[in-house]
Structure formats: C-alpha cells, structure tokens
Scaffold this motif. Structure first.
Motif, short mmCIF file in Angstrom:
data_model
loop_
_atom_site.label_atom_id
_atom_site.label_comp_id
_atom_site.label_asym_id
_atom_site.label_seq_id
_atom_site.Cartn_x
_atom_site.Cartn_y
_atom_site.Cartn_z
N GLY A 3 37.53 41.26 27.48
CA GLY A 3 38.13 42.37 26.74
C GLY A 3 39.10 43.16 27.61
O GLY A 3 39.36 42.78 28.75
N GLY A 4 39.64 44.23 27.07
CA GLY A 4 40.60 45.04 27.82
C GLY A 4 42.01 44.50 27.64
O GLY A 4 42.24 43.56 26.86
N ASP A 5 42.98 45.11 28.36
CA ASP A 5 44.36 44.66 28.17
C ASP A 5 45.06 44.29 29.46
O ASP A 5 46.23 43.93 29.47
CB ASP A 5 45.17 45.72 27.41
N SER A 6 44.39 44.38 30.60
CA SER A 6 45.01 43.82 31.82
C SER A 6 43.92 43.26 32.74
O SER A 6 42.81 43.80 32.82
CB SER A 6 45.88 44.85 32.53
N TRP A 7 44.29 42.17 33.37
CA TRP A 7 43.35 41.41 34.19
C TRP A 7 44.02 40.99 35.49
O TRP A 7 45.25 40.96 35.56
CB TRP A 7 42.89 40.13 33.46
N VAL A 8 43.19 40.67 36.45
CA VAL A 8 43.73 40.13 37.69
C VAL A 8 43.19 38.71 37.83
O VAL A 8 41.99 38.48 37.68
CB VAL A 8 43.29 41.01 38.89
#
Ligand code: ADP
Ligand code: MG
Length: 399
Positions: A39-44
């Motif tokens: 989920g969420g809108d930014s990842w690394v």
C-alpha cells in the motif's frame, strides 16, 4: 557469514528493532505486486547484495508507480552491482527488497562491533548518519560516540540512555532509542554476531525511530548453534572458491597472485604469505587445512588450489605439532597421484616425524621440490614458478 539487508531487518525486528514495512521480490512483476500489497504511494526498491554503498551505485531507487518499480527492477535483476565495497567484479542482483518510502527527518549511524582491545562488544554511533563510518571518522571524528558493554550484565538502560543523549535524541524518543539499542545488543550477543550496522537509523517526521538499512555478520565458527541463521547463507554473493572451501571445512581466502599456498594454521599461513612476498612472489590464496590434515584433506586442498586458473606453483608449508609430517607427506603423494597438477610443487615440512615425511616424499618418485626452511621454500616456489612459467602457461593453454 554475511546476510542480506532484508534478512538482517527480519532478525533485528524479532529483537524489538522497528523497521519500515517491506517485502522481498524475485522479479519485476513480483516487486510491483509486493508494492501494491504494502500500500501507500511511494516505495524504495533496494538491490539485495552483500555490500554497502548501494545507494550511490544505483542499487536503491525511489519509485512512485508500478511502472517506475518495474523499470527500476529491470535495471537491477541479473546485473552486477558495483559499489565501493564489492570490488570491480561487483555482486549479482537476484532479489530486491521493496520498502515503503519513509519521510526522513534525521539519519543516525549505529554500529556494534567486537572491540578486540577491550574484549567487549562496542557500540559506535554518530549523529552523522548516511555517511560511511570510515568517512565520519575522518571528517567528523568528534561526532562519534563509543560505549563498551560489560558482558556480565549486558547493555544497561542507563548506558543506552547516555548514548541516546549523546546523539541528541529528543526526550520523547529516548525510550524508543533505548529499545533499539538493547534489541541490537541482544541480537548481537544471542546470535554470535561479529557486526551489526544500521546506517541509517532514521527519525521520521512523525516521531518514529526506524532501521532503514541493516547489515549483520556472524561468526562462522558459531553457526552450528544457530541453524536458523546458517539457513540465510546466499552463495551467489560469495567468492565461489571460498564457498567451495567452506563446504569442505577448509578456510580459504582467494588472492590475486599465482603461488598457491597449502598451510596448517592461520598464523603460519600469514607468515608463509609474507615470506612469499619477501622472496618476490605473490600468493594466490590463503588456505589453512587445519590441525588434523588427513591425506583426504590434503587432496581436497590441492583440488581447491588447482581450481584457481592463476596458480602457477604450489607451496605446501606444514609445521606438525598435532599433525604428523608422515601423514601430510602421504596426503601430498596421494593428492599428486589423484589430482592433475601441471605446476611445480614445493613442500616444506617441520615438526613431528619429519624424517619419515621426507622419506615418503623422496621415495614417491614424484617431482616434488623439497625445502627445509620457509625462506628456502618460498624462494624455490618463486624460482620454480619463474622457470616454469613458459611451460606452465603452455600446458594451461592446451587444456
Ligand atoms: P546503502 O547503504 O547500501 O547505500 P541504504 O539502505 O542505506 O543502502 O540506502 C541508501 C539511502 O537511501 C539511505 O541513506 C536513505 O537515505 C535512503 N533510503 C533507504 N531506504 C529508504 C526508505 N525506505 N525510505 C526513504 N529513503 C530510504
Ligand atoms: Mg546504508
């Protein structure tokens, strides 16, 4: 033994260290799927290799969509990541870790190492996270906080608080920092680690302390009592010569020279390498066959040394205390009969049953170059290699 970042995070989180939500992926599609699951809108997206410095080398990428994740992964999977810690050959990327991107407010350096002079675990920390500790110690040496742990009582609360204060942790966050420090210490101690490094340990905008990177190294000699840790071994990240040796119970370190060394005992191996250098040569490896060198073990050692294409002469240097020179000599003879060896072999034996050992070598009829002192052995190996260079190169070229 080293483990991957995602594995170290899993281990440390079981000891109360807080980490960001993340998941492992073996393909670009799986990475995108994992991001959706998180989920969420930014990842690394983080390449999992046994080395630091990935960020600067393109192994850590911030992504904001499925497409970006897939593109970042396409650039990583199957490639070799070269960082300042991998050497020029780099390390293969076969897994990536997808982690929720975290709003970082402050980065802290936290490391636990074995301090040999005090014979204690030492906590090393600095406000200047994000930089490598080597650079911090040169550029901001005053920022480094050091604290050794008394093993009889372990890391004490007051000590963990002192470290937190020295790092300028805000009072409401001190308890979290204490939990992190104590968790790292317990993981280090309970699992026989030799190093734990969290760089960076971050403080987020919303007041959480998270381990954003994690590295752990374990004492190989204690792995037998931590099967759950030895399972984490990833041979794709190791020098194949070294993993083959470890699998056969030999300690082997591959080097760049061309004189293969077969020695018993690490101290003698170091002295042998020094003497080879003094005689003008370069060792191809460090190989310690250990105490009880049976003929089978010696043969295994020969096979391993000869698997290195750079080896152009072999130097066997044995000081038999617990060992017996006659056993070692039998091993050398057996190995020379079994393993195809097309380079000069110099043998120096000293200690228990040395005359018997010499007799076995002499009577074997094999072209073994014998030496009595280490210096003589090194000179002969270097000399034999130079004389034999053309011929050895030719034999190898034909093979
Ligand atoms: P390496 O030490 O191998 O370069 P790190 O895991 O320390 O790899 O990542 C490099 C940098 O990327 C970190 O210092 C941090 O600034 C940033 N970073 C890593 N993980 C995250 C994350 N989950 N969210 C935001 N930034 C991150
Ligand atoms: Mg790091």
């Amino acid at each position: 033994m080293d483990i991957h970042e995602y594995q170290a995070k899993d281990v440390l989180s079981n000891f109360g260290v807080t980490i960001a939500p993340g998941a492992l992926a073996y393909s670009p599609e799986q990475a995108a799927y994992r991001a959706r699951e998180l989920g969420g809108d930014s990842w690394v997206v983080k390449a999992q290799v046994h080395a630091g410095g990935r960020g600067k080398a393109g192994g850590v990428k911030l992504c904001q969509s499925d497409q970006e994740i897939q593109a970042a992964c396409e650039d990583m999977f199957g490639k070799k990541l070269v960082t300042h810690q991998t050497g020029p050959q780099g390390k293969g990327i076969y897994r990536v870790y997808v982690e929720a991107a975290v709003p970082i407010e402050r980065e802290i350096y936290l490391g636990l190492v074995l301090d040999r002079s005090s014979q204690r675990v030492m906590i090393v920390a600095s406000k200047e996270g994000g930089m490598e500790i080597e650079d911090i110690s040169v550029e901001k040496p005053d920022s480094i906080v050091r604290s050794t742990v008394e093993p009889a009582v372990g890391l004490q609360e007051f000590q963990a608080r002192e470290i937190s204060f020295a790092l300028g942790i805000e009072p409401p966050l001190v308890q979290q920092m204490v939990r992190t420090l104590k968790g790292c210490y317990r993981a280090f101690r309970d699992l026989d680690a030799t190093m734990v490094e969290i760089n960076p340990l971050v403080i987020t905008g919303d007041g959480r302390i998270l381990a954003l990177d994690a590295k752990m190294t374990f004492d190989d000699n204690a792995l037998f009592r931590h099967p759950q840790i030895s399972e984490l071994r990833d041979k794709s990240q190791e020098d194949p010569r070294e993993s083959r040796a470890a699998d056969r119970g030999l300690s082997y370190v591959g080097l760049d020279g061309n004189i293969g060394c077969i020695v018993n005992g690490a101290g003698l191996a170091m002295a042998t390498m020094d003497t080879i250098k003094l005689a003008g040569g370069e060792p191809a490896n460090f190989l310690d066959i250990g105490g009880g060198a049976t003929p089978e073990r010696v043969a295994k050692a020969f096979r391993l040394v000869m698997s290195d294409q750079n080896v152009q002469a072999v130097l066997v240097n044995i000081f038999a205390g617990i060992n017996r020179c006659d056993w070692v000599a039998e091993g050398v003879v057996q190995a020379l009969k079994e393993v195809q060896i097309d380079v000069p072999v110099v043998v120096r034996l000293a200690g228990t049953n040395v005359q018997e050992g010499q007799r076995i070598l002499a009577q074997s009829g094999l072209p073994i170059i014998r030496a009595t002192t280490l210096m003589e052995a090194a000179e002969r190996a270097v000399g034999a290699w130079s004389n034999d260079l053309k011929q050895a190169t030719r034999v190898r070229a034909v093979q």
